[in-house]
Design a protein around this motif. Structure first.
Motif, PDB file in Angstrom:
ATOM      1  N   THR A 150       1.079  -1.497  -0.199  1.00 24.54           N
ATOM      2  CA  THR A 150       0.031  -0.119  -0.063  1.00 24.54           C
ATOM      3  C   THR A 150       1.090   1.251  -0.010  1.00 24.54           C
ATOM      4  O   THR A 150       0.026   1.891  -0.712  1.00 24.54           O
ATOM      5  CB  THR A 150      -0.923   0.231   1.105  1.00 24.54           C
ATOM      6  OG1 THR A 150      -0.605  -1.619   1.883  1.00 24.54           O
ATOM      7  CG2 THR A 150      -1.906   0.615   1.093  1.00 24.54           C
ATOM      8  N   ASP A 151       1.818   0.907   0.848  1.00 22.68           N
ATOM      9  CA  ASP A 151       2.919   2.137   0.517  1.00 22.68           C
ATOM     10  C   ASP A 151       3.443   2.600  -0.732  1.00 22.68           C
ATOM     11  O   ASP A 151       3.713   4.041  -0.668  1.00 22.68           O
ATOM     12  CB  ASP A 151       3.605   2.183   1.900  1.00 22.68           C
ATOM     13  CG  ASP A 151       3.694   2.012   3.318  1.00 22.68           C
ATOM     14  OD1 ASP A 151       2.434   2.076   2.945  1.00 22.68           O
ATOM     15  OD2 ASP A 151       4.619   1.568   3.912  1.00 22.68           O
ATOM     16  N   ALA A 152       4.147   2.331  -1.627  1.00 17.10           N
ATOM     17  CA  ALA A 152       4.412   1.628  -2.878  1.00 17.10           C
ATOM     18  C   ALA A 152       3.231   2.910  -3.695  1.00 17.10           C
ATOM     19  O   ALA A 152       3.685   3.207  -4.426  1.00 17.10           O
ATOM     20  CB  ALA A 152       4.502   0.966  -3.219  1.00 17.10           C
ATOM     21  N   GLU A 153       1.333   2.452  -3.401  1.00 17.24           N
ATOM     22  CA  GLU A 153       1.246   3.073  -4.129  1.00 17.24           C
ATOM     23  C   GLU A 153       1.246   4.309  -4.916  1.00 17.24           C
ATOM     24  O   GLU A 153       0.551   4.554  -6.193  1.00 17.24           O
ATOM     25  CB  GLU A 153      -0.831   2.579  -4.291  1.00 17.24           C
ATOM     26  CG  GLU A 153      -1.124   1.051  -4.083  1.00 17.24           C
ATOM     27  CD  GLU A 153      -1.719   0.943  -3.374  1.00 17.24           C
ATOM     28  OE1 GLU A 153      -3.005   2.024  -2.872  1.00 17.24           O
ATOM     29  OE2 GLU A 153      -2.634  -0.351  -3.039  1.00 17.24           O
ATOM     30  N   PRO A 154       1.248   5.352  -4.174  1.00 16.36           N
ATOM     31  CA  PRO A 154       1.496   6.665  -4.925  1.00 16.36           C
ATOM     32  C   PRO A 154       2.641   6.566  -5.707  1.00 16.36           C
ATOM     33  O   PRO A 154       2.715   6.734  -6.505  1.00 16.36           O
ATOM     34  CB  PRO A 154       1.806   7.228  -3.190  1.00 16.36           C
ATOM     35  CG  PRO A 154       0.796   6.882  -1.945  1.00 16.36           C
ATOM     36  CD  PRO A 154       1.075   5.536  -2.812  1.00 16.36           C
ATOM     37  N   TRP A 155       3.781   7.042  -5.196  1.00 12.96           N
ATOM     38  CA  TRP A 155       4.631   6.154  -6.153  1.00 12.96           C
ATOM     39  C   TRP A 155       4.537   5.582  -7.726  1.00 12.96           C
ATOM     40  O   TRP A 155       4.846   5.852  -8.540  1.00 12.96           O
ATOM     41  CB  TRP A 155       6.127   5.597  -5.011  1.00 12.96           C
ATOM     42  CG  TRP A 155       7.282   5.168  -5.943  1.00 12.96           C
ATOM     43  CD1 TRP A 155       8.378   6.334  -5.699  1.00 12.96           C
ATOM     44  CD2 TRP A 155       8.308   4.925  -6.736  1.00 12.96           C
ATOM     45  NE1 TRP A 155       9.816   6.010  -6.352  1.00 12.96           N
ATOM     46  CE2 TRP A 155       9.350   4.677  -7.372  1.00 12.96           C
ATOM     47  CE3 TRP A 155       7.845   3.123  -7.223  1.00 12.96           C
ATOM     48  CZ2 TRP A 155       9.431   4.066  -7.833  1.00 12.96           C
ATOM     49  CZ3 TRP A 155       8.154   2.843  -8.509  1.00 12.96           C
ATOM     50  CH2 TRP A 155       9.473   3.075  -8.980  1.00 12.96           C
ATOM     51  N   LEU A 156       3.554   4.409  -7.500  1.00 12.98           N
ATOM     52  CA  LEU A 156       3.419   3.968  -8.317  1.00 12.98           C
ATOM     53  C   LEU A 156       2.618   4.457  -9.459  1.00 12.98           C
ATOM     54  O   LEU A 156       2.730   3.945 -10.799  1.00 12.98           O
ATOM     55  CB  LEU A 156       2.866   2.343  -8.450  1.00 12.98           C
ATOM     56  CG  LEU A 156       4.025   1.314  -7.610  1.00 12.98           C
ATOM     57  CD1 LEU A 156       3.327   0.074  -6.865  1.00 12.98           C
ATOM     58  CD2 LEU A 156       4.960   0.671  -8.556  1.00 12.98           C
ATOM     59  N   ALA A 157       2.100   5.083  -9.226  1.00 11.80           N
ATOM     60  CA  ALA A 157       1.204   6.421  -9.763  1.00 11.80           C
ATOM     61  C   ALA A 157       1.595   7.507 -10.249  1.00 11.80           C
ATOM     62  O   ALA A 157       0.904   7.507 -11.630  1.00 11.80           O
ATOM     63  CB  ALA A 157      -0.008   6.461  -8.633  1.00 11.80           C
ATOM     64  N   GLN A 158       2.734   7.630 -10.154  1.00 11.16           N
ATOM     65  CA  GLN A 158       3.888   8.394 -10.254  1.00 11.16           C
ATOM     66  C   GLN A 158       4.477   7.899 -11.798  1.00 11.16           C
ATOM     67  O   GLN A 158       4.923   8.357 -12.296  1.00 11.16           O
ATOM     68  CB  GLN A 158       4.742   9.275  -9.519  1.00 11.16           C
ATOM     69  CG  GLN A 158       4.465  10.099  -8.490  1.00 11.16           C
ATOM     70  CD  GLN A 158       5.405  10.916  -7.638  1.00 11.16           C
ATOM     71  OE1 GLN A 158       5.898  10.014  -6.591  1.00 11.16           O
ATOM     72  NE2 GLN A 158       5.532  11.781  -8.351  1.00 11.16           N
ATOM     73  N   LEU A 159       4.638   6.513 -11.469  1.00  7.49           N
ATOM     74  CA  LEU A 159       5.954   5.326 -12.055  1.00  7.49           C
ATOM     75  C   LEU A 159       4.280   5.560 -13.710  1.00  7.49           C
ATOM     76  O   LEU A 159       5.034   5.550 -14.737  1.00  7.49           O
ATOM     77  CB  LEU A 159       6.011   4.027 -12.027  1.00  7.49           C
ATOM     78  CG  LEU A 159       7.194   3.425 -12.675  1.00  7.49           C
ATOM     79  CD1 LEU A 159       8.108   4.203 -12.850  1.00  7.49           C
ATOM     80  CD2 LEU A 159       6.882   1.993 -12.162  1.00  7.49           C
ATOM     81  N   VAL A 160       3.491   5.214 -13.681  1.00 13.15           N
ATOM     82  CA  VAL A 160       2.545   5.175 -14.798  1.00 13.15           C
ATOM     83  C   VAL A 160       2.760   6.246 -15.704  1.00 13.15           C
ATOM     84  O   VAL A 160       3.162   6.249 -16.270  1.00 13.15           O
ATOM     85  CB  VAL A 160       1.060   4.804 -13.779  1.00 13.15           C
ATOM     86  CG1 VAL A 160       0.276   4.859 -15.125  1.00 13.15           C
ATOM     87  CG2 VAL A 160       0.752   3.307 -13.432  1.00 13.15           C
ATOM     88  N   LYS A 161       1.887   7.691 -14.056  1.00  9.01           N
ATOM     89  CA  LYS A 161       2.506   8.847 -15.057  1.00  9.01           C
ATOM     90  C   LYS A 161       3.877   9.203 -15.792  1.00  9.01           C
ATOM     91  O   LYS A 161       4.081   9.188 -17.377  1.00  9.01           O
ATOM     92  CB  LYS A 161       1.751  10.069 -14.207  1.00  9.01           C
ATOM     93  CG  LYS A 161       0.565  10.453 -14.250  1.00  9.01           C
ATOM     94  CD  LYS A 161       0.649  11.894 -13.112  1.00  9.01           C
ATOM     95  CE  LYS A 161      -0.247  11.924 -12.522  1.00  9.01           C
ATOM     96  NZ  LYS A 161      -0.380  12.716 -11.754  1.00  9.01           N
ATOM     97  N   ALA A 162       5.115   8.724 -15.726  1.00  7.67           N
ATOM     98  CA  ALA A 162       6.637   9.148 -15.952  1.00  7.67           C
ATOM     99  C   ALA A 162       6.290   8.586 -17.255  1.00  7.67           C
ATOM    100  O   ALA A 162       7.093   8.637 -18.420  1.00  7.67           O
ATOM    101  CB  ALA A 162       7.178   8.769 -14.664  1.00  7.67           C
ATOM    102  N   LEU A 163       6.024   7.301 -17.242  1.00  5.29           N
ATOM    103  CA  LEU A 163       6.290   5.984 -18.437  1.00  5.29           C
ATOM    104  C   LEU A 163       4.849   6.486 -19.332  1.00  5.29           C
ATOM    105  O   LEU A 163       5.005   5.789 -21.061  1.00  5.29           O
ATOM    106  CB  LEU A 163       5.730   4.947 -17.655  1.00  5.29           C
ATOM    107  CG  LEU A 163       7.076   4.281 -16.824  1.00  5.29           C
ATOM    108  CD1 LEU A 163       6.575   2.654 -16.235  1.00  5.29           C
ATOM    109  CD2 LEU A 163       8.333   4.011 -17.652  1.00  5.29           C
ATOM    110  N   ARG A 164       4.366   6.701 -19.157  1.00  6.45           N
ATOM    111  CA  ARG A 164       3.099   7.691 -20.198  1.00  6.45           C
ATOM    112  C   ARG A 164       3.638   9.037 -21.020  1.00  6.45           C
ATOM    113  O   ARG A 164       3.204   9.306 -21.855  1.00  6.45           O
ATOM    114  CB  ARG A 164       2.112   7.722 -20.078  1.00  6.45           C
ATOM    115  CG  ARG A 164       1.573   6.959 -19.427  1.00  6.45           C
ATOM    116  CD  ARG A 164      -0.265   6.972 -19.194  1.00  6.45           C
ATOM    117  NE  ARG A 164      -1.855   5.565 -18.604  1.00  6.45           N
ATOM    118  CZ  ARG A 164      -2.260   5.266 -17.692  1.00  6.45           C
ATOM    119  NH1 ARG A 164      -2.528   6.953 -16.927  1.00  6.45           N
ATOM    120  NH2 ARG A 164      -2.495   4.193 -17.823  1.00  6.45           N
ATOM    121  N   ASN A 165       4.805   9.574 -20.372  1.00  9.62           N
ATOM    122  CA  ASN A 165       5.223  10.763 -21.145  1.00  9.62           C
ATOM    123  C   ASN A 165       6.609  10.497 -22.277  1.00  9.62           C
ATOM    124  O   ASN A 165       7.010   9.750 -22.045  1.00  9.62           O
ATOM    125  CB  ASN A 165       5.617  11.649 -20.224  1.00  9.62           C
ATOM    126  CG  ASN A 165       5.567  12.439 -18.863  1.00  9.62           C
ATOM    127  OD1 ASN A 165       3.931  12.353 -19.667  1.00  9.62           O
ATOM    128  ND2 ASN A 165       5.119  12.682 -18.012  1.00  9.62           N
TER     129      ASN A 165
END
Ligand SMILES: Cc1cc2nc3c(=O)[nH]c(=O)nc-3n(C[C@H](O)[C@H](O)[C@H](O)COP(=O)(O)O)c2cc1C
Length: 151
Positions: free
Chosen positions: A136-151
């Protein structure tokens, strides 16, 4: 986009985080591949377009056994096809170990650096002395990763 997830774990926490990352990436439309016993040949056959390493730390800042062979094979061969890929690292550790806190994750960051992987997000450090819910602690970071990989 095809994301290869490499995981190193002794007691299973990092493996759980890696599995959770795979499911979040899949839900976001990525093709995520995770095999806790991956060989370099398996990983190359997948044809990654991005790399994510999720690893705990054991010994005195060392990588878990199940990631060592892959780590050394990548370091020996530095696959040219992976140069320039986007990537990121999640390190699990325990801050009470002091200087070697998240040492396993640091080793993967250095390896990604040698490979020429572009770090799209600073390493996430999950501290077992602070929290018992790393997924659960990783979820906000993973959401940022999703955004970064879409760029
Ligand atoms: C024998 C042993 C050695 C460890 N050494 C370190 C260390 O050097 N640095 C660190 O940050 N954490 C260290 N840890 C803490 C683990 O990395 C942490 O508990 C992690 O969440 C375990 O994840 P895992 O279940 O995936 O193995 C050590 C734990 C054990 C049991």
């Amino acid at each position: 986009m095809k994301v290869a997830i490499f995981s190193g774990s002794v007691y299973g926490s990092a493996e759980e985080v890696a599995r959770h990352a795979a499911s979040i990436l899949k839900d976001a439309g990525f093709e995520a591949w995770h095999n806790p016993r991956a060989t370099l040949a398996d990983a190359q056959a997948f044809g990654p377009e991005a790399l994510l390493a999720v690893t705990s730390t054991t010994g005195m800042g060392e990588l878990p056994d199940n990631l060592q062979a892959l780590y050394f094979d990548i370091r020996d061969q530095l696959p040219a096809a992976w140069r320039g890929l986007p990537g990121a690292v999640i390190g699990l550790g325990d801050a009470s170990y002091g200087d070697t806190f998240c040492g396993g994750g640091e080793l993967m960051r250095e390896l990604f650096g040698e490979l020429g992987v572009r770090e799209v997000l600073p390493m996430l450090r999950l501290d077992a002395s602070e929290s018992v819910t790393p997924e659960t602690d990783a979820e906000p970071w993973l959401a940022q990763l999703v955004k970064a990989l879409r760029n």
